[in-house]
Design a protein around this motif. Structure first.
Motif, short mmCIF file in Angstrom:
data_model
loop_
_atom_site.label_atom_id
_atom_site.label_comp_id
_atom_site.label_asym_id
_atom_site.label_seq_id
_atom_site.Cartn_x
_atom_site.Cartn_y
_atom_site.Cartn_z
N VAL A 288 44.98 32.21 31.14
CA VAL A 288 45.21 31.76 32.51
C VAL A 288 44.53 30.40 32.64
O VAL A 288 43.31 30.28 32.47
CB VAL A 288 44.65 32.76 33.54
CG1 VAL A 288 44.85 32.24 34.94
CG2 VAL A 288 45.31 34.12 33.37
N ASP B 257 44.09 25.81 36.79
CA ASP B 257 44.85 25.56 38.01
C ASP B 257 46.03 26.52 38.19
O ASP B 257 46.95 26.25 38.94
CB ASP B 257 45.36 24.11 38.02
CG ASP B 257 46.27 23.82 36.83
OD1 ASP B 257 46.17 24.53 35.82
OD2 ASP B 257 47.07 22.88 36.92
N GLU B 258 45.97 27.67 37.49
CA GLU B 258 47.08 28.63 37.48
C GLU B 258 46.59 29.98 38.00
O GLU B 258 45.47 30.39 37.74
CB GLU B 258 47.58 28.78 36.03
CG GLU B 258 48.76 29.67 35.85
CD GLU B 258 49.20 29.75 34.40
OE1 GLU B 258 50.41 29.75 34.17
OE2 GLU B 258 48.33 29.80 33.50
N THR B 259 47.46 30.68 38.72
CA THR B 259 47.12 32.03 39.17
C THR B 259 47.50 33.03 38.09
O THR B 259 48.25 32.71 37.16
CB THR B 259 47.88 32.38 40.46
OG1 THR B 259 49.27 32.38 40.19
CG2 THR B 259 47.56 31.40 41.58
N ILE B 260 47.00 34.26 38.24
CA ILE B 260 47.31 35.31 37.27
C ILE B 260 48.80 35.61 37.30
O ILE B 260 49.44 35.76 36.25
CB ILE B 260 46.48 36.57 37.55
CG1 ILE B 260 45.01 36.29 37.26
CG2 ILE B 260 46.97 37.75 36.73
CD1 ILE B 260 44.07 37.40 37.64
N SER B 261 49.40 35.66 38.49
CA SER B 261 50.83 35.96 38.58
C SER B 261 51.67 34.84 37.96
O SER B 261 52.71 35.11 37.36
CB SER B 261 51.24 36.20 40.03
OG SER B 261 50.97 35.08 40.82
N ALA B 262 51.23 33.60 38.06
CA ALA B 262 51.95 32.49 37.43
C ALA B 262 51.89 32.61 35.91
O ALA B 262 52.87 32.33 35.21
CB ALA B 262 51.39 31.16 37.88
N CYS B 263 50.75 33.06 35.39
CA CYS B 263 50.62 33.27 33.94
C CYS B 263 51.55 34.39 33.48
O CYS B 263 52.20 34.29 32.44
CB CYS B 263 49.18 33.57 33.58
SG CYS B 263 48.90 33.83 31.82
N GLU C 209 54.32 35.32 34.91
CA GLU C 209 55.69 34.80 34.96
C GLU C 209 56.00 33.94 33.73
O GLU C 209 57.10 33.99 33.19
CB GLU C 209 55.90 33.98 36.23
CG GLU C 209 55.95 34.82 37.49
CD GLU C 209 56.02 33.98 38.75
OE1 GLU C 209 56.26 32.75 38.67
OE2 GLU C 209 55.80 34.56 39.84
N ARG D 5 44.60 42.93 28.85
CA ARG D 5 43.93 41.87 29.60
C ARG D 5 42.48 41.80 29.13
O ARG D 5 41.78 42.81 29.09
CB ARG D 5 43.97 42.17 31.09
CG ARG D 5 43.18 41.18 31.92
CD ARG D 5 43.23 41.56 33.37
NE ARG D 5 42.25 40.80 34.12
CZ ARG D 5 42.34 40.52 35.41
NH1 ARG D 5 43.36 40.98 36.10
NH2 ARG D 5 41.41 39.84 36.00
N GLU E 263 38.75 39.63 29.60
CA GLU E 263 37.98 38.67 30.39
C GLU E 263 36.70 38.34 29.63
O GLU E 263 36.04 39.22 29.11
CB GLU E 263 37.62 39.24 31.75
CG GLU E 263 38.79 39.40 32.67
CD GLU E 263 38.38 39.77 34.08
OE1 GLU E 263 37.32 39.31 34.53
OE2 GLU E 263 39.14 40.51 34.71
#
Length: 67
Positions: free
Chosen positions: A12, A15-21, A23, A35, A37
């Motif tokens: 991730v 500048d990216e959200t988790i949902s954007a990653c 997608e 996942r 961390e």
């Protein structure tokens, strides 16, 4: 699609959200399977002592190729 790896890691971006990653993974043909961390530390010096304090985290998804 025959040249793609079976597993691939997706980080991730700052500048990216988790949902954007997620997608982005889907567009490349991968399904998230894990996942991970990891904490990010920086060194802080107080009263002559250096300590490590958490300043963020890095999120990485492992994706499996869709069949």
């Amino acid at each position: 699609m025959a040249n793609q790896q079976k597993k691939k890691k997706f980080e991730v971006l700052p500048d990216e959200t988790i949902s954007a990653c997620l997608e982005r993974m889907d567009r490349e043909g991968y399904t998230p399977s894990r996942r991970m961390e990891e904490p990010i530390f920086h060194e802080v010096t107080k009263d002559g002592k250096t300590t490590a304090e958490p300043c963020g985290r890095k999120i990485v998804f492992e994706g499996k190729l869709k069949s």
